[in-house]
Design an enzyme around this catalytic site. Structure first.
Site: not given
Length: 210
Positions: A85-88, A90
């Site tokens: 996952l990234d910082q958002y 997703v």
């Protein structure tokens, strides 16, 4: 995948110089060209921007439904892991290339092409092009399937189509196309070995719908 955006305008030009083709080869809609009466003196072009730009992009023609349109696809099931996952919250865009590579390699092994064996000979099978079209995000805990198949071949290259859907609802997540090239010991493109090509042809014929 790069996308080009072109802005068009209403063009006002003398009738003697009207031309519906631009220097870049773009065809201008006839409704956007207004002809002025011919005169003995030169008039300047007056440009008025349109409210809707012309957009040029790549559109893939995958059959999103199960059935004959999905025949020949090799399927690999995954679930999203937290470190993808990234910082958002997703799955990071770059991770999707890994999903496609994993499925592509499994398909090649199913055909009878072992990448490690090829590498031991000094030759290589390398990814030369990859285009990704993102349709929807994936989040932690999502389960999904990567479907991959061979769409075409040339003397030295094999072309793949990929399609990722969330399960069980078959929500489209991503479409991708990849080109794999055979390289010699000097990393120059060479013809696909006859035995490998034979395996590919036999596999495609076996997987083709009746």
């Amino acid at each position: 995948m790069s996308k080009a955006f072109f802005s068009s305008g209403h063009v006002i030009t003398p009738a003697s110089r009207a031309n519906t083709s631009s220097p870049l080869g773009l065809h201008l809609p006839s409704s956007n060209i207004h002809l002025l009466p011919q005169t003995n003196h030169r008039r300047q072009l007056r440009l008025r921007p349109l409210t809707t730009p012309i957009r040029s992009s790549t559109n893939f023609s995958f059959d999103l439904k199960s059935g004959t349109g999905m025949s020949g696809f090799h399927e690999v099931e995954f679930s999203v892991r937290d470190y993808e996952l990234d910082q958002y919250g997703v799955v990071n865009n770059a991770i999707f290339a890994n999903y496609c590579q994993h499925a592509r390699r499994q398909l090649m092994e199913k055909i009878g092409i072992n990448i490690d064996t090829i590498a031991q000979t000094g030759n290589a099978v390398a990814l030369s092009e990859l285009s990704l079209k993102y349709l929807a995000p994936l989040r932690i805990g999502d389960k999904f399937v990567v479907r991959v198949r061979i769409s075409d071949t040339s003397a030295a290259r094999v072309y793949f189509e990929h399609f990722i859907v969330k399960i069980p609802n078959e929500e489209p997540i991503l479409e991708a196309r990849a080109t794999v090239v055979w390289l010699d010991k000097s990393y120059r493109p060479v013809r696909i070995p006859p035995d490998v090509r034979s395996k590919i042809v036999q596999f495609i014929r076996h997987e083709a719908p009746n």
